[in-house]
Design an enzyme around this catalytic site. Sequence first.
Site, short mmCIF file in Angstrom:
data_model
loop_
_atom_site.label_atom_id
_atom_site.label_comp_id
_atom_site.label_asym_id
_atom_site.label_seq_id
_atom_site.Cartn_x
_atom_site.Cartn_y
_atom_site.Cartn_z
N ASN A 1 0.97 -1.24 0.19
CA ASN A 1 -0.02 0.06 -0.01
C ASN A 1 0.98 1.30 -0.05
O ASN A 1 1.75 1.20 0.58
CB ASN A 1 -0.90 -0.03 1.45
CG ASN A 1 -2.24 0.91 1.12
OD1 ASN A 1 -2.91 0.95 0.14
ND2 ASN A 1 -1.80 2.31 2.01
N GLU B 1 -0.59 1.29 -5.23
CA GLU B 1 -0.55 2.53 -6.13
C GLU B 1 0.61 2.93 -6.80
O GLU B 1 0.31 3.66 -7.77
CB GLU B 1 -0.94 3.61 -4.89
CG GLU B 1 -2.21 3.71 -4.28
CD GLU B 1 -2.38 2.84 -3.00
OE1 GLU B 1 -1.58 1.76 -2.86
OE2 GLU B 1 -3.45 3.11 -2.60
N ASP C 1 -5.72 21.74 8.44
CA ASP C 1 -6.21 20.99 7.38
C ASP C 1 -6.75 21.82 6.22
O ASP C 1 -6.75 23.02 6.11
CB ASP C 1 -7.30 19.82 7.83
CG ASP C 1 -7.08 18.55 7.17
OD1 ASP C 1 -6.88 18.41 5.81
OD2 ASP C 1 -6.98 17.54 7.62
MN MN Z 1 -4.57 1.87 -0.51
#
Ligand code: MN
Length: 422
Positions: free
Chosen positions: A134, A197, A246
């Site tokens: 990941n 990814e 954020d």
């Molecule tokens: Mn992922």
Amino acid sequence: MTSLRSFLKGEKVIKVEDRLSPEYEIGKVLLRNQDLPIIFENVSGSEFKVVGNLCSTRDALYRALDTGKEEYNEKVINALENPVSPESAKHGRCFDEKSKSLDDLPILRHFRGDGGKYITATVVVAKDPEYGRNVSVHRLMVLDGGRMAIRLVERHLYMFHQRAEEKGEPLEVAIAIGVHPAVLYAASFSPPEGYDEFGLANSLLDGGLKLAKCETVDLTVPENAEIVIEGRILPRERVDEGPFVDITGTYDIVRKQPVIEVTQISHRKNPYYHALLPGGREHKVFMGMPAETKIYGELKKVVSVKNVCLTNGGCNWLHGAVSIVKKRENDGRKAIHAALAAHKSMKHVVVVDEDIDVFDAEMVEFAIATRFQALKDAVVFPGAKGSSLDPSADKNAITTKLGLDATKPLDRLKDFETANME
Ligand code: MN
């Protein structure tokens, strides 16, 4: 052509020669000059150069992905469906030199109320025995020279860490900083669990991405990354993480989050440190644009979608505009439902006809002004789960959502014809 440096070569950049501090000074310049990438040649307390605002406009990211406004979503969806496994590199330039401590890196302190110094442009790699690799983006708050807190939103890396923790084991991670924007973009995307990814990044980069083996953990990273931090997320250890600004520009709360123990810091020769300004336009580009593509992909299943924009005024996260080629009377409503389901953080969405440019806020407002009647064209969803980043939502992010069907009614098209000189 797959490195941060190769991308920068094709871009107009601002160079700052003055020696600036990573404590507030660099962040302030990044905030005030968001149109072009900025390279800080001289940074106090560090040998590294700092680069920021790499992709602070849509156009910069389109260039990085070698696409344009109209083709972008289809290009990414095609790459998602056809990932390409990266080849191995013989030599990793990211391991050429070593640093002893996180204190050697020019890690920015951004705003006065922040919980600490934060690393933000991170490509965090991890592996799970069942799900495989990941790659994701996480903010890292520096605790000391060899430890950081990592914010794990409840997605894939969170799950990997939980699974390791259940066995009482640490989870190995490798953090690449200073990569080609296509790699950071792919890491910002969250395809279903088990999807690598890096395969998406490599497909977007036409198969040019090469990965090199890390030296203290069993993981691989882009060989041309500027900086690599290797380490382990510890089991059963939590510290206060935050506050942190954020994308809405407001503060995210302090939470108990896991700790990374650093095992090695390495970098290229003459390294660049990529600083992504919290709440800045680049942050919004990397968070918002993958979400647009997800919405586009879901809309495609139910209507004839033209384009999707998470608008600047909506922090590129909370407000969307969607254009469709309307074929049936209920297409507008269908689009509202599909768009809100595809991006749970979206609070308000406007659906417009194909003649309205969703990237032009005035045109979208024109559609609302002339094609929308609230009583029949508004769809209200009270008590819906929204974004924790919206300060107007309640503590559990429960909010009221609204869809506006600002498309022309098919039975009255003649009333909506605009004058022209042809
Ligand atoms: Mn992922």
